[in-house]
Design an enzyme around this catalytic site. Structure first.
Site, PDB file in Angstrom:
ATOM      1  N   ASP A  12      40.425  43.301  47.198  1.00  0.00           N
ATOM      2  CA  ASP A  12      41.744  43.255  47.638  1.00  0.00           C
ATOM      3  C   ASP A  12      42.464  43.323  46.353  1.00  0.00           C
ATOM      4  OD1 ASP A  12      44.323  43.130  49.691  1.00  0.00           O
ATOM      5  OD2 ASP A  12      44.790  41.923  47.930  1.00  0.00           O
ATOM      6  N   TYR A  49      49.514  44.525  40.717  1.00  0.00           N
ATOM      7  CA  TYR A  49      48.556  43.604  40.028  1.00  0.00           C
ATOM      8  C   TYR A  49      48.212  44.106  38.804  1.00  0.00           C
ATOM      9  CZ  TYR A  49      47.779  41.570  44.815  1.00  0.00           C
ATOM     10  OH  TYR A  49      48.247  40.929  46.038  1.00  0.00           O
ATOM     11  N   LYS A  88      47.350  48.420  47.341  1.00  0.00           N
ATOM     12  CA  LYS A  88      48.716  48.318  48.034  1.00  0.00           C
ATOM     13  C   LYS A  88      49.740  49.355  47.262  1.00  0.00           C
ATOM     14  CE  LYS A  88      47.655  43.517  48.927  1.00  0.00           C
ATOM     15  NZ  LYS A  88      47.132  43.268  47.855  1.00  0.00           N
ATOM     16  N   HIS A 115      52.978  47.275  50.263  1.00  0.00           N
ATOM     17  CA  HIS A 115      52.894  45.751  50.004  1.00  0.00           C
ATOM     18  C   HIS A 115      54.333  45.050  50.291  1.00  0.00           C
ATOM     19  CE1 HIS A 115      51.596  43.456  46.217  1.00  0.00           C
ATOM     20  NE2 HIS A 115      51.510  42.840  47.436  1.00  0.00           N
TER      21      HIS A 115
END
Length: 289
Positions: free
Chosen positions: A50, A55, A80, A113
């Protein structure tokens, strides 16, 4: 590796796709360390990874997917759409951007997200923007770029907003779910709509590991607090995504082949909500704003 048989178990999404019952979260794993983390996780038996645009490690995750030695079709990769993207055009561009950055022909699951941009989390009304972003996910799904689509951090009214106009229902809602934070009504709402709940931060970003009562319960099962918390999320029917780059922790997190008694589940379910996430309290998902 009998104790890690959970890694080969799956849930089935509404479109029939199998999703491994536990995944590796990659928040806070730097891009240049992600490839090694993915390769280590795959060696241990993880097949579900994931990540997210936010990120900033999609490129490293993609390298890990290509370098890990496992056939792409045997891996389940989630990313996401950045929370700030609330228009169809931007979403289309961002979906293609993730595919390009990861060097993949398709992504197994892509989520919105958050229903609000992080700077206005749980703030203004982004209903139109969410429907537009969702339309872009639907089109990418129909085009075969995404195998499944879903949402993250969406509350009941946010879910209903998507359901009001969608042609494909969300298959997943990724939420903060851990001992001391079990949003039972929201989980039930998702279940009613056949939306699988994924549980991020199952160990509350490490803060819960200091809890003495949890330590006592974990001892009963010859488990660590982290294992107890991950097992709890599994037993309430959610899909935990423990985050770590440490191979020893990856292995430990997957050794959850034990059953928490009904009595202990009740204690865990009704535990005092965690108020303080330490240094991570600054993040909107923990502070709720």
């Amino acid at each position: 590796m009998e104790q890690t048989k959970i890694l080969s178990e799956t849930y089935t999404l509404t479109n029939g796709i199998q999703i491994p019952k536990i995944g590796l979260g990659t928040w806070f794993i730097p891009d240049d360390e992600a490839e090694e983390a993915i390769c280590n996780a795959v060696k241990i038996g993880y097949r579900h990874i994931d990540t997210a645009q936010a990120y900033e490690n999609e490129s490293g995750v993609g390298k890990g997917v290509r370098a890990c030695g496992i056939d792409r079709k045997d891996l389940f990769i989630t990313t996401k759409l950045a929370a700030e993207i609330k228009s169809y055009e931007e979403a289309v561009e961002a979906i293609d951007g993730s595919l390009e950055k990861m060097g993949l022909d398709y992504i197994d699951l892509m989520l919105i997200h958050s229903p609000q941009p992080w700077a206005d989390f749980r703030g203004g009304d982004y209903a139109d923007g969410n429907r537009e972003a969702w339309r872009a996910l639907e089109d990418a799904y129909k085009a075969g770029k995404l195998r499944a689509i879903g949402i993250s951090n969406f509350q009941e009214h946010d879910i209903e907003n998507i359901l009001s106009t969608c042609t494909i229902k969300p298959m997943v809602n990724q939420l903060l779910v851990h001992v001391g934070n079990t949003p039972s009504n929201l989980i039930e709402h998702c279940r009613k709509h056949d939306i699988l709940v994924e549980a991020y931060s199952p160990v509350a970003h490490g803060e819960i590991l200091k809890n003495e009562e949890l330590s006592r319960i974990a001892d009963k099962y010859q488990a660590t607090i982290a294992q107890l918390c991950i097992r709890y999320d599994l037993q309430i029917g959610t899909l935990p995504l423990p985050k770590t780059a440490n191979p020893a922790h990856m292995l430990e997190n997957a050794k959850v082949d034990f059953e928490i008694s009904q009595q202990d589940m009740e204690i865990l379910r009704s535990m005092e909500p965690l108020k303080d996430y330490g240094e991570f309290s600054a993040f909107p998902v923990f502070s709720g704003k």
